[in-house]
Scaffold this active site. Sequence first.
Site, PDB file in Angstrom:
ATOM      1  N   HIS A 143       0.840  -1.210   0.000  1.00  0.00           N
ATOM      2  CA  HIS A 143       0.000   0.000   0.000  1.00  0.00           C
ATOM      3  C   HIS A 143       0.872   1.255   0.000  1.00  0.00           C
ATOM      4  O   HIS A 143       2.040   1.231   0.391  1.00  0.00           O
ATOM      5  CB  HIS A 143      -0.931  -0.017   1.214  1.00  0.00           C
ATOM      6  CG  HIS A 143      -0.187  -0.068   2.511  1.00  0.00           C
ATOM      7  ND1 HIS A 143       0.460   1.024   3.046  1.00  0.00           N
ATOM      8  CD2 HIS A 143       0.058  -1.090   3.369  1.00  0.00           C
ATOM      9  CE1 HIS A 143       1.048   0.679   4.174  1.00  0.00           C
ATOM     10  NE2 HIS A 143       0.828  -0.609   4.390  1.00  0.00           N
ATOM     11  N   HIS A 191       1.041  -5.853   2.323  1.00  0.00           N
ATOM     12  CA  HIS A 191       1.767  -5.114   3.375  1.00  0.00           C
ATOM     13  C   HIS A 191       3.268  -5.379   3.298  1.00  0.00           C
ATOM     14  O   HIS A 191       3.689  -6.408   2.774  1.00  0.00           O
ATOM     15  CB  HIS A 191       1.281  -5.575   4.753  1.00  0.00           C
ATOM     16  CG  HIS A 191      -0.145  -5.295   5.041  1.00  0.00           C
ATOM     17  ND1 HIS A 191      -0.572  -4.101   5.594  1.00  0.00           N
ATOM     18  CD2 HIS A 191      -1.266  -6.038   4.855  1.00  0.00           C
ATOM     19  CE1 HIS A 191      -1.886  -4.131   5.757  1.00  0.00           C
ATOM     20  NE2 HIS A 191      -2.342  -5.297   5.314  1.00  0.00           N
ATOM     21  N   ASP A 192       4.036  -4.519   3.959  1.00  0.00           N
ATOM     22  CA  ASP A 192       5.498  -4.679   3.944  1.00  0.00           C
ATOM     23  C   ASP A 192       5.948  -6.034   4.495  1.00  0.00           C
ATOM     24  O   ASP A 192       6.773  -6.715   3.890  1.00  0.00           O
ATOM     25  CB  ASP A 192       6.201  -3.527   4.678  1.00  0.00           C
ATOM     26  CG  ASP A 192       5.677  -3.266   6.085  1.00  0.00           C
ATOM     27  OD1 ASP A 192       4.665  -3.871   6.488  1.00  0.00           O
ATOM     28  OD2 ASP A 192       6.286  -2.435   6.795  1.00  0.00           O
TER      29      ASP A 192
END
Length: 443
Positions: free
Chosen positions: A68, A331-332
């Site tokens: 994101h 996500h990371d």
Amino acid sequence: MYSALISVALCGVQVAKSHGIQLRLQESSRPYVLQQNWGAYAPYFPLDEYVSPPTSCEINQVNILQRHGARYPTAGPAASIASAVSKLQSVASFQDQSLDFIHDFTFNLGTNDLVLFGAAQSLASGAEAYNRYGSLVSEDNIPFVRASSSDRVVKSATNWTYGFSAASSLRFNPVLSVILDESANDTLHDTCNNIGNSDNQTETWIDIYTPPIVKRLNDAAPGANITSDDVFSLMTLCAFESVATEAVSDWCGLFDEGEWKSFEYEMDLDKYYGNGYGQPLGPVEGVGYINELIARLTSTPVNDSTQTNSTLDSSSITFPLNRKIYADFSHDNQLIAIFSAMGLFKQPRALDPTNSNSGGANRSWVTSQLVPFSGRMVVERLACRESHREANEAYIRILVNNAVQDLDFCSGATSDGLCRLDKFVESQSFATSGGDGEWQKCF
Ligand SMILES: *[C@@H]1O[C@H](CO)[C@@H](O)[C@H](O)[C@H]1NC(C)=O
Ligand SMILES: *[C@@H]1O[C@H](CO)[C@@H](O)[C@H](O)[C@H]1NC(C)=O
Ligand SMILES: *[C@@H]1O[C@H](CO)[C@@H](O)[C@H](O)[C@H]1NC(C)=O
Ligand SMILES: *[C@@H]1O[C@H](CO)[C@@H](O)[C@H](O)[C@H]1NC(C)=O
Ligand SMILES: *[C@@H]1O[C@H](CO)[C@@H](O)[C@H](O)[C@H]1NC(C)=O
Ligand SMILES: *[C@@H]1O[C@H](CO)[C@@H](O)[C@H](O)[C@H]1NC(C)=O
Ligand SMILES: *[C@@H]1O[C@H](CO)[C@@H](O)[C@H](O)[C@H]1NC(C)=O
């Protein structure tokens, strides 16, 4: 309405570009760019110019996996930031004027949500995907898009689709087709219950690099009782306020270049030991996505016993196999797990929590270069002509943040980053075996 969308997307590209320029503080022969030391809070920056594959090859499928865009701090870190700020604000008079802005500062960032700049990053990347890969698309073969269910991930995905549509002048209008539930097992979110954390390593490093900063701030703000953890929080505030306001935050100026490099190293340790190679149950979280990727690359049904939802993945509506562009939003931590399950960015030695130079000048595990806000991996499938064969051979190439990866885990990989698809699948035995039994240790 349509022209408004186009201008929003173009504006996204503009904002994304101007942001980079705006925040560029100084350049030297080895450019130091402030925001490229913000670890997972760095805004995306391309690590290379895009290089086209060799002319004997043609891209016929693209798999995009993207984090994101830029967001506000999550709730826990936001509370830590607020506490550090209020300690400084309780000091009536500073010994150093460069802190005076703190008395006029109000901490009013939101939490969790995508910031406007993060939406612009996602729009810009959708437009870039169309501009780069638009020739693969047709009316009956538009990108297939999925997202993990966090609001910021969903909004990044939908902004990406708008950017893609706008760049195509609204000829091709992909939609977000599948939202994977983060409260269930989800290939775009980390779901291993028994995973450890990186606290030991990050605290070790924080205790090494922050004491001079702690002393400096407490000398300048007597009685504030700033701690090492406060220093870390204030450094994150620089990043969060900058991406929220699209201007360099005053907080950034409290720390120098070497201190920012140390901050980045904290983030490097955090990802390495949190979800990467240094975390025993980290890589296994990436297995389900890799098995989905293999299914798409080889046009065969998903074979996975880990994070995949078999109801969704066995349906051609929710997991079609015939698309040319796939885009997944995540996500990371999940991107890190996937890189580590696949074999990307493997380090010759584990990162040393006591020494940021132990990996040498060429250490490739740098969080701001792996999973910045809007960071991305692109797996291209190619058909390559080979002089000694009639039929084309299937290859893959992987780009992370625009840089072609060398795929040394894939046997026969060439210096231009190509590897035969069958060899790539062979190299993924950790995923195809279901994670060598490690998934079972998660529950
Ligand atoms: C893009 O993101 C912004 C910020 O979160 C959001 O308000 C907006 O609804 C999103 N737009 C689309 C088309 O998804
Ligand atoms: C995920 O799958 C495992 C088994 O593979 C199961 O034990 C666990 O409860 C599932 N998690 C959720 C959140 O459903
Ligand atoms: C932290 O890591 C160090 C070095 O790897 C190790 O010796 C120590 O036992 C760890 N401490 C905890 C509490 O896990
Ligand atoms: C700092 O510590 C001193 C001594 O414990 C205490 O009196 C003071 O209130 C603390 N200041 C802040 C801002 O917490
Ligand atoms: C799979 O996804 C469907 C649709 O979102 C959902 O209803 C179902 O509960 C999921 N299955 C599991 C095991 O999580
Ligand atoms: C670092 O990379 C450069 C360029 O690829 C190479 O010439 C050099 O030998 C590498 N240094 C080390 C210590 O690996
Ligand atoms: C699916 O994967 C399992 C290992 O996880 C393997 O034993 C089995 O042969 C595979 N099935 C197919 C149809 O490839």
